[in-house]
Design a protein around this motif. Sequence first.
Motif, short mmCIF file in Angstrom:
data_model
loop_
_atom_site.label_atom_id
_atom_site.label_comp_id
_atom_site.label_asym_id
_atom_site.label_seq_id
_atom_site.Cartn_x
_atom_site.Cartn_y
_atom_site.Cartn_z
N ASP A 1 25.35 36.60 39.64
CA ASP A 1 25.91 37.79 40.31
C ASP A 1 27.08 38.37 39.55
OD1 ASP A 1 24.10 37.50 42.45
OD2 ASP A 1 25.42 36.05 43.42
N PHE A 2 26.93 38.54 38.24
CA PHE A 2 28.03 39.07 37.43
C PHE A 2 28.37 40.50 37.82
CE2 PHE A 2 30.29 39.94 33.38
CZ PHE A 2 31.09 38.80 33.35
N ASP A 3 27.41 41.20 38.41
CA ASP A 3 27.65 42.57 38.87
C ASP A 3 27.97 42.65 40.36
OD1 ASP A 3 27.29 44.09 36.45
OD2 ASP A 3 25.20 43.51 36.52
N ARG A 4 28.21 41.50 40.97
CA ARG A 4 28.61 41.46 42.38
C ARG A 4 30.10 41.78 42.46
NH1 ARG A 4 28.38 35.87 45.94
NH2 ARG A 4 29.10 36.70 47.95
N PRO A 5 30.56 42.49 43.49
CA PRO A 5 32.00 42.75 43.61
C PRO A 5 32.82 41.47 43.47
CG PRO A 5 30.82 44.07 45.21
CD PRO A 5 29.80 43.16 44.57
N LYS A 6 33.81 41.52 42.62
CA LYS A 6 34.60 40.32 42.34
C LYS A 6 35.25 39.78 43.60
CE LYS A 6 38.04 37.61 40.97
NZ LYS A 6 38.98 36.97 41.93
N ARG A 7 35.71 40.65 44.47
CA ARG A 7 36.40 40.20 45.69
C ARG A 7 35.53 39.26 46.52
NH1 ARG A 7 37.19 41.76 51.02
NH2 ARG A 7 39.32 41.47 51.80
N GLU A 8 34.23 39.47 46.49
CA GLU A 8 33.32 38.64 47.27
C GLU A 8 33.20 37.23 46.70
OE1 GLU A 8 29.58 40.56 47.70
OE2 GLU A 8 30.41 42.37 48.64
N LEU A 9 33.46 37.08 45.41
CA LEU A 9 33.32 35.76 44.78
C LEU A 9 34.30 34.76 45.39
CD1 LEU A 9 33.01 36.76 41.01
CD2 LEU A 9 31.19 36.49 42.71
N ASN A 10 35.50 35.21 45.69
CA ASN A 10 36.51 34.32 46.26
C ASN A 10 36.17 33.89 47.68
OD1 ASN A 10 37.82 34.68 43.88
ND2 ASN A 10 39.58 35.78 44.73
N LEU A 11 35.24 34.60 48.32
CA LEU A 11 34.83 34.25 49.68
C LEU A 11 33.63 33.31 49.70
CD1 LEU A 11 35.09 37.83 51.27
CD2 LEU A 11 36.85 36.06 51.17
N ASP A 12 33.08 33.02 48.53
CA ASP A 12 31.90 32.15 48.43
C ASP A 12 32.33 30.70 48.70
OD1 ASP A 12 29.69 30.61 47.68
OD2 ASP A 12 29.11 32.03 46.11
N PRO A 13 31.77 30.06 49.74
CA PRO A 13 32.19 28.68 50.06
C PRO A 13 31.83 27.67 48.98
CG PRO A 13 30.28 29.34 51.39
CD PRO A 13 30.76 30.57 50.69
N LYS A 14 30.94 28.04 48.07
CA LYS A 14 30.52 27.11 47.01
C LYS A 14 31.51 27.10 45.83
CE LYS A 14 25.59 27.85 47.99
NZ LYS A 14 24.30 28.34 47.42
N LEU A 15 32.39 28.09 45.76
CA LEU A 15 33.25 28.22 44.59
C LEU A 15 34.21 27.05 44.45
CD1 LEU A 15 34.20 29.84 42.16
CD2 LEU A 15 35.75 31.10 43.67
N ALA A 16 34.84 26.62 45.53
CA ALA A 16 35.81 25.52 45.45
C ALA A 16 35.15 24.25 44.94
CB ALA A 16 36.45 25.28 46.81
#
Length: 239
Positions: A138-153
Amino acid sequence: MIDVAIAVDRQRIQGKLLVPQSHDGRSPAMLFVHGWGDTQRRNIGIGKELRARGLACLTFNLRGHARTRAQRDTVTRAQNLADVIAAYDVVTSRPEVDATRVGVVGSSYGGYLATLLTAERKVRWLALQAPALYMDGDFDRPKRELNLDPKLAAYRRRRLEPDANRALEAASRFDGDVLVVESADDAVIPHQVIANYLRAFEGARALRHEVLVDADHALSREACRREWGALLADWVVKR
């Protein structure tokens, strides 16, 4: 200090070029890339220190920040990487700058973007302060949404080989000098992210790793910001 308009995707983002007052010929340069939710303002202060040491410096605001804050909810990593590439092209085109001696300084998200830049342009020095790491999809997904992804941590706590991540792969191919500065009390970027970057940079010409004691991710304490600036200046003048 010169106001600079950086053209990218039919827009213009704002930057500041700091040029040494007296120099013989073209100067080496550093491009500063701020973190998500920040602006170029903090980098201007460090840029002034480096200017006094004979370097030209370019700071700028990524799209989604400052005058383009209205784009915050829609701007993507792809667009912000385009911002960084455009800023690099501006600084290397300046008559005051030696295009063969250009480094990049990136903080957090800016460190991630700065590392990606090394796969697109020739960078001689790379300084990263608490560099972030993101999943490749999702490189073209809004960056702000990436921080809300529960998998990121959880992703940031994983040991990753360089070929498992786009930024780490770029790091593994970088052959210049690298400074990685970690915050001891970072609640955003775990040590494993730093360890992944350090392992990926093993092919660098020179690699230095420093830890700021009592520092959080944002360097909210003035003493920590001063220590980061002093570390960077010390590292730069020895290149």
